[in-house]
Write an enzyme that holds these catalytic residues in place. Structure first.
Site, PDB file in Angstrom:
ATOM      1  N   GLY A  29       0.826  -1.199   0.000  1.00 30.41           N
ATOM      2  CA  GLY A  29       0.000   0.000   0.000  1.00 30.41           C
ATOM      3  C   GLY A  29       0.863   1.253   0.000  1.00 30.41           C
ATOM      4  O   GLY A  29       2.054   1.211   0.313  1.00 30.41           O
ATOM      5  N   CYS A  30       0.244   2.373  -0.349  1.00 29.41           N
ATOM      6  CA  CYS A  30       1.013   3.622  -0.482  1.00 29.41           C
ATOM      7  C   CYS A  30       1.514   4.134   0.865  1.00 29.41           C
ATOM      8  O   CYS A  30       2.706   4.405   1.026  1.00 29.41           O
ATOM      9  CB  CYS A  30       0.181   4.674  -1.206  1.00 29.41           C
ATOM     10  SG  CYS A  30      -1.465   4.937  -0.539  1.00 29.41           S
ATOM     11  N   TYR A  31       0.604   4.267   1.839  1.00 26.03           N
ATOM     12  CA  TYR A  31       1.059   4.700   3.162  1.00 26.03           C
ATOM     13  C   TYR A  31       2.074   3.709   3.755  1.00 26.03           C
ATOM     14  O   TYR A  31       3.114   4.127   4.278  1.00 26.03           O
ATOM     15  CB  TYR A  31      -0.125   4.840   4.122  1.00 26.03           C
ATOM     16  CG  TYR A  31      -0.997   6.050   3.928  1.00 26.03           C
ATOM     17  CD1 TYR A  31      -0.491   7.338   3.998  1.00 26.03           C
ATOM     18  CD2 TYR A  31      -2.373   5.908   3.721  1.00 26.03           C
ATOM     19  CE1 TYR A  31      -1.316   8.450   3.845  1.00 26.03           C
ATOM     20  CE2 TYR A  31      -3.198   7.009   3.579  1.00 26.03           C
ATOM     21  CZ  TYR A  31      -2.670   8.283   3.643  1.00 26.03           C
ATOM     22  OH  TYR A  31      -3.483   9.376   3.514  1.00 26.03           O
TER      23      TYR A  31
ATOM     24  N   ALA B 100       5.639   4.265   2.493  1.00 29.63           N
ATOM     25  CA  ALA B 100       6.313   5.449   3.035  1.00 29.63           C
ATOM     26  C   ALA B 100       6.675   5.251   4.504  1.00 29.63           C
ATOM     27  O   ALA B 100       7.808   5.507   4.924  1.00 29.63           O
ATOM     28  CB  ALA B 100       5.429   6.685   2.861  1.00 29.63           C
TER      29      ALA B 100
END
Lengths: 353, 353, 353, 353
Positions: free
Chosen positions: D155-157, D160
């Site tokens: 996932g994107c979060y 990061a």
């Protein structure tokens, strides 16, 4: 005296903005709020910024829920006002924020809106100069109780464009052909309908035109206003664009000048037209409008220049599409119809930056 | 074979964008980077997005630091290119991203830029149709080593506007008077100079015009290009506006059509003009350009419509002002001059949304 | 009775916003406007949105230009207020919008601001709950003419963060260690200084942190406020970020709860703390603040949730950094000091969307 | 050798971004494009920026339309991948851009997604450091044809946040409790579903949180990753916020340090962890990430600081949520699985400003 105002279409952007202005108006009081599919919900689900009205329940838009008010404001989608208006008594003051009653020409209505014409109401753009030296304000019904209690609020683009070009038309400085207008609008101008191209991901960081090629519905309204100013038909090429900002219209309007027109004549015509208008602000020479300076205010910021090379004037107008372009204009119309000072409850100070 | 490219003015937006493109180009290699007041700093202080070049030290813009390269790209403020260019040998390929060598008419240069004219170089807008059926590409020097090794990169607005209107001019469908252009640009179009009106607080959520009334420096460049397309002088009313986005130009261009022009003729003229051009994309009928679709790409997105009421065509062009409007055009020019395929290292795919 | 207000620092964002509020205030009147390098210019060169004050000439910030007013508002850069304030008589009401007189601890001032401490003034965050059940309002000097006529206006981040967490601290529900705050601010929070990283091209479409690692000057102010609420020292990890919007702060504040704390206790503590506060709006459960809803308003929008997995509360506060975060707070302080109703001339209705 | 890639879910943002990357990839070729309700339309109706694929017709997402490809990429809404994947043969390489196969713990899946767990696939975050000194890359199946041909894209979060904190966890410098993360995401992170709160009018100029209080579905994925890095369970307080920009994530991540940890140890741990990672860019000391610098790139920009007052590290990570956060990560995974260089077809250069 305090007047009760019912707002039909309270969940949309125009309705919400009208409520924002009404909560600050000393003589108007918020009455019934109505909606279509949102009936039964509370206002804060739609407008969390309207803290003082947070728990108000939206009722259905019906004659009985709108009854018993001094004023009914119709902030409905185009084409829905007429039916509701017909069910309201003749004594109640009705202001229509939609387009339904703006055009006087049934043919133009049918061409651009594709439905039967509901008829026209007095058009509440008080500042518009006419060819005969009068103002549109003079055409509006006053507080005489026998006067018609119906007012059509101008569209957002027509307000900006008409006030931009009318002084030159009324002064005979502009030709009526080859008027070209390109305007940028914030996304609230497209209303609150949930459409894919209005998603934040699509509009941020991007510009795009729409309704190109003469098809935008505001074209005949602009032409109708400019014809009043010029005293003869005016033909407009109008291209609206969508800008990455929530509010504001910047209208760049150009027209050919009558040969021999000087920069001084141009300046004088615009300065004279609006010297006494509280809501039209001609900027000092050399300064140009920014939409941000009009946010929340009922003001049009204007500047005009003569381009001698091209033989055209360029007039740029900035307005907040939801205030002077919609809800503020409605309050101004109500003020006039109720005999209140025209500026009551409205500000000329924008919220910038 | 790989060619070394020096970039003068590497700390600005045009220079940075050129470096972004060069790092992805298979045949060009980044050589010396130079700057004025930023000399001595490393590139990542100015362009942290250019990770691969992060530690490169900027040198002073001088003949010796620029020497020894196959190509020198001048991304300097307007008025600074000529002096630097004169100090470079005749064999090095020089591309000027500034305006200094674009205008052929010294009078126009002096009127709009206020300094002495440095002379004109071949104008690298390859796609521009001429009145005689040729293209500007045919006027550019080829790889013949005896050909002049100097190229002027077009301005951002002139690229969008000229390619928008030239097909109709070249096809004889448009009148040369009463051309009206209103264009919106992202803020990088104003460069990286630190000016109060370019602060984020001032530009976000706001639109404003600038250089109104014929004064914008890109006006004579547009007229020069359109005159080549029309085969006679063309007069343009041009109003640029600043939009709340970092990149992108949306140019709305209108001109009167010759009486009797049909929608089919209009469509055909534009379709034929760009059928074989890899970087000009005429959209399917009914769809209009969005600047976001061109971000990072060397593409112009175009659409044209005839407004029969107003007797005008409306052409809307979208470009990335830093790519097809500046740095991508420079790469395209270098490709041509070096005999590389014109599209090498350039993409037609935008970064949206 | 009407009070004259002089504004020192009228050309900046805080000064401009204060003028916006003063023009709508029934009991305060705009007096002298002063500036440093902008002295001699007219106000509309800096704030074209303040149409009613457009032609006012800015004077130099000096004792004689500020003399003869009931109130002097200092909207100066940090470190400049003290010197000006010392030259003003003891009877004039002075409100300092800068940080100079906020901190009670000289050591903290020197550590974070690097200069000599000017001393502390009564801190005008009326709503702040204290550990003993009182409010900061109770600590402020009243209208007693013998009371000190000096007030320090809180910083924008400290207002949002302190009001977010204080109810839980005062109720003994939160631990004083491991408080973590991450806040996003619009760019006006950085003031109007022209710095490269604040250019629109740099900030639009981008987020970035600044002052990371404990160095932001608002950290000791937050800790000072929370210590009053908790009755013991509080340690805060604070990271501010710059968001692509002109106005607004969204502060996400988390703290560990005392073991055994229930969601109901949390809800009750925050609801009770602000039940009677006109400018603190605890949203209905399940709804979260948006900065847009506070634009132009003097309101804090708050929501709190217990995260039982992590054993923390998360409180999110939204304010307009220029209103409740600066100029609105100054008006609120002046209202209190003059014996006017605390809400005079301030709105709780935001300008959204 | 060239590999054919079918993309299921081509009309959404993740699908579109994958197609953007595939058109620039030297070894991958775009095959069938499929969709649900958009089947039958052409790609340019959804992604006008993908000029080269403009006329491609979207087919229905079915086993037969996806058959015959070397790679199938599933860019479907969460919960839809598993069913489609089951119908694909074991020999085809399948990458799932949705969450369906990321979590190894069925209980966590059910708690956060509310449906039956589809099972877990190898998790394609190659750079993630593990507690034992290995990398997640070492856990991924190689090009061995007998290895499983299924990969879950992070996932994107979680990308990061996990890469931000993992070095300190793996180095034993961070405590596993009281990890607090507040992240801001552009609106494409919410997908292309047409929801009222995602309208441009609602998101521009505003920040707001969502999924507060532990409920965001990316929380267990972050905790799963950090547990691998720490070698023991990690508990995270995660609050996502919506920022007024189309792309980008800025994750501010803080954790308590083990007492005695020095700034040098912190710096060394992060520098060592990513010294050889092409897609993780630790910035020079004192500089902080900006999301704009990662736009279009497959890069994470990172910075870390020790806050000795608060006893915490603050790590800030910026990524393009659609590239390293989704589609770029998918390409990177495919590269690894096909034995191509991991960086093929991906750039580390962002599109800024």
């Amino acid at each position: 005296m305090t007047y009760n105002v019912a707002v039909a279409g309270a969940s949309g952007y125009a309705g919400g903005e009208l409520l924002r202005l009404l909560t600050g108006h000393p003589d108007l009081r918020v009455g019934a709020l109505t909606a279509a599919s949102s009936a039964g919900s509370t206002l804060d689900e739609h407008h969390p910024h309207l803290v003082d009205l947070a728990g108000t329940v939206l009722q259905e838009t019906r004659p009985d829920t709108l009854a018993g008010h001094d004023v009914v404001a119709l902030a409905l989608p185009h084409g829905h006002s007429a039916e509701v208006a017909e069910q309201l008594g003749p004594d109640v003051l009705v202001v229509d924020l939609a387009a339904d009653h703006r055009l006087t020409d049934p043919t133009a209505w049918q061409e651009f809106y594709g439905s039967d014409h509901a008829g026209s109401w007095p058009y509440a753009l008080p500042e518009l100069p006419h060819a005969d030296g009068s103002r549109q304000r003079d055409r509006l019904p006053g507080v005489d109780p026998s006067a018609p209690r119906r007012l059509a609020v101008p569209g957002c683009y027509p307000t900006a464009v008409s006030l931009a070009l009318a002084p030159g038309m009324a002064a005979g400085l502009l030709e009526a052909e080859d008027v070209v207008v390109v305007a940028a609008s914030g996304t609230t101008g497209a209303g609150r309908a949930v459409k894919p191209h209005l998603l934040g991901s699509e509009v941020m960081g991007s510009m795009s035109p729409y309704g190109v090629g003469g098809g935008h519905r505001h074209t005949p309204e602009v032409e109708q206003n400019l014809a009043l100013a010029a005293g003869r038909p005016v033909l407009v090429s109008f291209t609206p664009t969508l800008a990455p900002m929530p509010r504001g219209i910047l209208a760049t309007c150009t027209a050919r000048v009558v040969p021999g027109t000087t920069a001084a004549q141009v300046r004088d015509a615009w300065a004279a037209a609006y010297a006494d208008e509280p809501f039209v602000h001609l900027l000092p020479e050399g300064r140009w409008p920014r939409t941000a300076d009009t946010l929340g205010a009922n003001t049009v910021h204007l500047q005009v220049a003569l381009d001698p090379r091209a033989g055209r004037v360029v007039v740029v107008a900035a307005v907040d599409n939801l205030v002077k372009g919609t809800a503020g204009a409605a309050v101004q119309a109500v003020n006039l119809a109720l005999g209140l000072p025209e500026t009551t409850g409205l500000t000329t100070t924008g919220l910038a930056p």
